[in-house]
Scaffold this active site. Structure first.
Site, PDB file in Angstrom:
ATOM      1  N   HIS A 107      -6.639  -5.865  11.024  1.00 38.12           N
ATOM      2  CA  HIS A 107      -5.649  -6.290  10.046  1.00 38.12           C
ATOM      3  C   HIS A 107      -6.162  -7.520   9.319  1.00 38.12           C
ATOM      4  CE1 HIS A 107      -2.109  -3.934  11.538  1.00 38.12           C
ATOM      5  NE2 HIS A 107      -2.943  -3.796  12.547  1.00 38.12           N
ATOM      6  N   GLU A 165      -7.028 -10.052  13.453  1.00 34.74           N
ATOM      7  CA  GLU A 165      -6.678 -10.526  12.119  1.00 34.74           C
ATOM      8  C   GLU A 165      -7.960 -11.134  11.553  1.00 34.74           C
ATOM      9  OE1 GLU A 165      -3.920 -10.004  10.593  1.00 34.74           O
ATOM     10  OE2 GLU A 165      -2.246 -10.071  11.989  1.00 34.74           O
TER      11      GLU A 165
END
Length: 125
Positions: free
Chosen positions: A9, A88
């Site tokens: 992500h 992330e």
């Protein structure tokens, strides 16, 4: 029958926050063993990502270990037998991260870091 789950992500926090961080769930269906394996996996990937152009997050974990335990990631909570993490890769709202993430070399370095961390983890388990 996977050995691990790695979800990718890009964060979208406030623009003063930047860098990569990793998330695991402290409430996995697999219990303590799956959670401990997930922290080991997150640490291995984090170590490998330290060589990427993006810095460790300045808002999650520590610069040495940018790991964030979260219980609201359903895909991680449901894991029963395999460790799992969410990576992330940077913060899309931060101009420096955004610029780096648009560069193919950065994306290749991130992919290589994630692959290296996963390979190192699998070699340990």
């Amino acid at each position: 029958h996977a050995d691990a789950l790695v979800a990718l992500h890009a964060d979208s926090d406030s623009e003063d926050k930047r860098g990569f961080h990793l998330i695991y769930s402290p409430e996995m269906h697999g219990g303590d063993a799956t959670q401990a394996a997930s922290v080991t996996l997150a640490t291995s990937v984090s170590d490998a990502l330290q060589r990427s152009p993006l810095p460790p997050a300045n808002y999650k974990g520590t610069p040495e270990l940018p790991i964030d335990p979260r219980t609201n990631i359903a895909a991680l909570n449901e894991l029963a037998t395999a460790p799992g993490i969410l990576v992330e890769v940077g913060n899309l709202n931060n101009p420096d991260d955004w610029t780096l993430l648009t560069r193919p070399r950065t994306r290749e370095a991130l992919a290589q870091g994630i692959a290296d961390g996963l390979t190192a983890y699998l070699g340990q388990s």
